[in-house]
Design an enzyme around this catalytic site. Structure first.
Site, PDB file in Angstrom:
ATOM      1  N   ASP A 131       1.209  -1.085  -0.235  1.00  0.00           N
ATOM      2  CA  ASP A 131       0.096  -0.004  -0.114  1.00  0.00           C
ATOM      3  C   ASP A 131       1.218   1.600  -0.175  1.00  0.00           C
ATOM      4  O   ASP A 131       1.349   1.016   0.693  1.00  0.00           O
ATOM      5  CB  ASP A 131      -1.168   0.100   1.373  1.00  0.00           C
ATOM      6  N   TYR A 173       4.723 -13.850   7.602  1.00  0.00           N
ATOM      7  CA  TYR A 173       6.266 -13.652   7.721  1.00  0.00           C
ATOM      8  C   TYR A 173       5.732 -12.454   7.236  1.00  0.00           C
ATOM      9  O   TYR A 173       5.194 -11.671   6.193  1.00  0.00           O
ATOM     10  CB  TYR A 173       6.457 -14.524   6.098  1.00  0.00           C
TER      11      TYR A 173
END
Length: 627
Positions: free
Chosen positions: A308, A365
């Protein structure tokens, strides 16, 4: 009239809104779901012409600029009928659509966070999932938690329906709180959601047996997590506490940073200059990278991740997210050093680096990506993997050859992380050539190698686009050269050397879906001729894909001439991660680096003029040793 932004600057919020409104005006009575809106880079030829004027000091206010273009990814008819996905290119200045592309069979648009979050809500209201969950007896204080994931298209019976899936765990709310490590308590269920209906259509039972048990059968009892064990990682939750023997280590810059940011997104540091943008598919992108005014790379990025920056919500409203990219300097030890043994005088400099860093969290992760620039004109592309290894439930006392038990009841599967860096070189210009260089033994002979200590440095020009591999036993490296320009000292073509870590390539069988949808992972380096908007090694549409379409393998298959051409390098490197207990509960970083270093590009060490430095803020503390 207001001057257009630089062609290599990201869209502003206002420009994104213009692009959104253009698409809305063409679909006035239709439900639209906006996925992404970000810069569509102008044609390279136009930008290169503009950059030549800019760097030669000939740019004026009246100089024509390439048009500002936005790419808008959106669904038409979302939620009310089967949506049609489209990608439009919008001319911001003219407020018109330049082109529109729609997907073909087997091609699905990339995910957005709003739809993947629907998996959790779908599980909450699904009787099918709740019935499956009720077959397990969770200990007091534990609650089930669903983590949404993309769906990998591994089932050959799937008909192309857009699916998402969830992985299920339990969190100990009673003693651990909301932020307790729920990965320590895996529940063997995988709910699958139809993205159109937002309903759970099936729930898979995951086998929990070991090496001698069947893959597809229920192998666990009702008390499925009773044998699991807490594995906290937050400092205040560690049962052993944290270390108390560390003294402060402070790094200060009393006069501020040595880099500056001008003209919105142009970074200047030492002799380096570059422009920085950010897009949701690649993350940080560096453009027009120059050292001491000389062109080195046109564009540098990681190919195909999701982030983003400017966040587009489903209605097309765009907001800027702060602190997406970290820009900082760091010390990395000695830059160069020599001591004259006769006089005892040592000359030494520190190796300072400029680091462009961004981090992505993909469920369990974390990936840390760094672009590092040093004072000797080198570039390092660095990837660090950390976070929590993905685990599944395994029965007490069992082991399995496909993973390692890292905590009671938690099996971490063997897996691979394979990355691609897309390098668009411009070594003193766009016409470049790739040379494969190897160092090879030469048999002892009286004519050329009488003492047996000579070895041959053999260079081979890569003439056509292709995928090639490393050969560490031959010290195989690759050089990007501009053969139209020679080094005044060596007489050789100027260039940069590309050093790729010789990591293991894809292990999946060639006939597997995983291999067919990741053809890029079958070679260490791909060389292709530049083509507009060819940016993604794994293909344009990767979600649930069953083949890699429009990826780097397809580009290489054109067998284009890449001698003295505008070309692109795709470096492939990764981790074959066979988990160890020390990776739990949070994995220490594993680091991989690709290096780009000048090779006969300069007439001497470009860092020879770095001043010797002594950090006046540092202090030496002395202690007395009673020994």
């Amino acid at each position: 009239m207001a001057q257009l932004p630089h062609p290599l600057s990201a869209l502003t919020v206002e420009e994104s809104a213009v692009a959104r409104d253009v698409i809305r005006s063409l679909h006035p009575d239709t439900v639209l779901l906006f996925r992404q809106i970000y810069l569509y880079e102008p044609p390279k030829a136009q930008v290169a012409e503009f950059l030549e004027l800019e760097h030669s000091g000939k740019l004026t206010d009246t100089t024509p600029r390439p048009p500002r273009l936005a790419q808008v990814w959106f669904d038409v008819g979302a939620r009310e009928k089967t949506p049609k996905y489209a990608e439009s290119i919008v001319d911001i200045g003219l407020k018109t659509v330049v082109s529109t592309r729609t997907t073909g069979p087997g091609q699905l648009s990339s995910l957005i966070m709003d739809e993947i979050r629907e998996v959790v809500a779908a599980c909450d209201r699904s009787e099918l999932f709740q019935d499956k969950l009720r077959q397990f007896q969770l200990p007091p204080g534990f609650e089930a938690i669903v983590e949404p994931w993309p769906y990998g298209a591994s089932d050959p019976t799937d008909d192309g329906t857009r699916f998402f899936q969830g992985l299920v765990y339990a969190v100990n709310k009673e003693t651990g709180g909301d932020d307790s490590n729920f990965y320590a308590y895996p529940i063997p269920l995988i709910p699958v959601m139809d993205a159109k209906t937002r309903e759970i259509v099936r729930v898979l039972d995951v086998a929990t047996g070991g090496k001698d048990d069947p893959y597809q059968s229920k192998t666990c009892g009702q008390n499925v997590i009773d044998h699991c064990q807490a594995a906290e990682y937050l400092p205040e939750k560690l049962p052993q506490g944290i270390r108390n023997d560390l003294k402060p280590l402070t790094v200060i810059q009393p006069e501020g940073a040595s880099f500056s940011i001008v003209d919105g997104n142009r970074i200047e540091w030492q002799k380096w200059s570059m422009r920085l943008t950010f897009n949701p598919r690649e993350g940080a992108v560096l453009h027009d990278i120059r050292y001491d005014g000389r062109s080195v790379l046109y564009r540098l990025s990681m190919s195909d991740m999701y982030f983003d920056g400017l966040v587009t919500d489903p209605n097309g409203d765009v907001q800027e997210t702060k602190n997406v990219i970290c820009l900082h300097e760091q010390d990395n030890g000695i830059g160069w050093k020599h001591t004259d043994w006769r006089t005892g005088r040592a000359a030494v400099t520190r190796r300072r680096e400029l680091v462009v860093q961004y981090i992505i969290t993909l469920a369990n992760y974390e990936y840390v990506f760094n672009f590092k620039f040093d004072q000797a004109a080198g570039i390092t592309i660095e990837t660090r993997a950390t976070g929590i290894v993905s685990v599944v439930n395994i029965n007490p006392g069992q082991t399995a050859p496909w993973g390692n038990v890292v905590s009671p009841g938690a099996l971490a599967q063997n897996h691979q992380h394979i990355f691609v860096a897309r390098i668009d070189p411009a070594i003193d210009g766009q016409a470049n050539t790739i040379v494969q260089e190897e160092s090879l033994p030469v048999p002892m002979n009286p004519e050329t190698n009488p003492h047996g200590n000579y070895y041959e440095v053999r260079q081979t020009v890569l003439k056509s686009s292709a995928g090639v591999d490393l050969a560490p036993q031959n010290n195989r490296v690759f050089k990007v050269q501009n053969r139209a320009k020679t080094n005044p000292v060596s007489g050789k073509p100027i260039g940069y050397k590309v050093i790729i870590p010789p990591t293991q390539l894809l292990l999946a069988d060639a006939e597997s879906i995983q291999s067919k949808r990741a053809a890029f992972a079958n070679h260490h380096l791909w060389v292709t001729k530049y083509k507009e908007d060819e940016l993604y090694a794994g293909g344009r549409y990767t979600l649930q894909s069953k083949v890699e379409a429009e990826g780097v393998a397809d580009a290489a298959a054109r067998a284009d001439n890449v001698e003295d051409e505008d070309l692109v390098l795709w470096t492939v490197f990764g981790l074959t991660h066979n988990p160890r207990v020390e990776d739990w509960p949070v994995m220490p970083v594993e680091t991989l680096q690709v290096h780009l270093v000048p090779s006969d590009f300069f007439s001497q060490n470009p860092a020879i003029d770095v001043p010797p430095s002594k950090d006046q803020g540092s202090k030496i503390w002395t202690t007395t040793c009673a020994c």
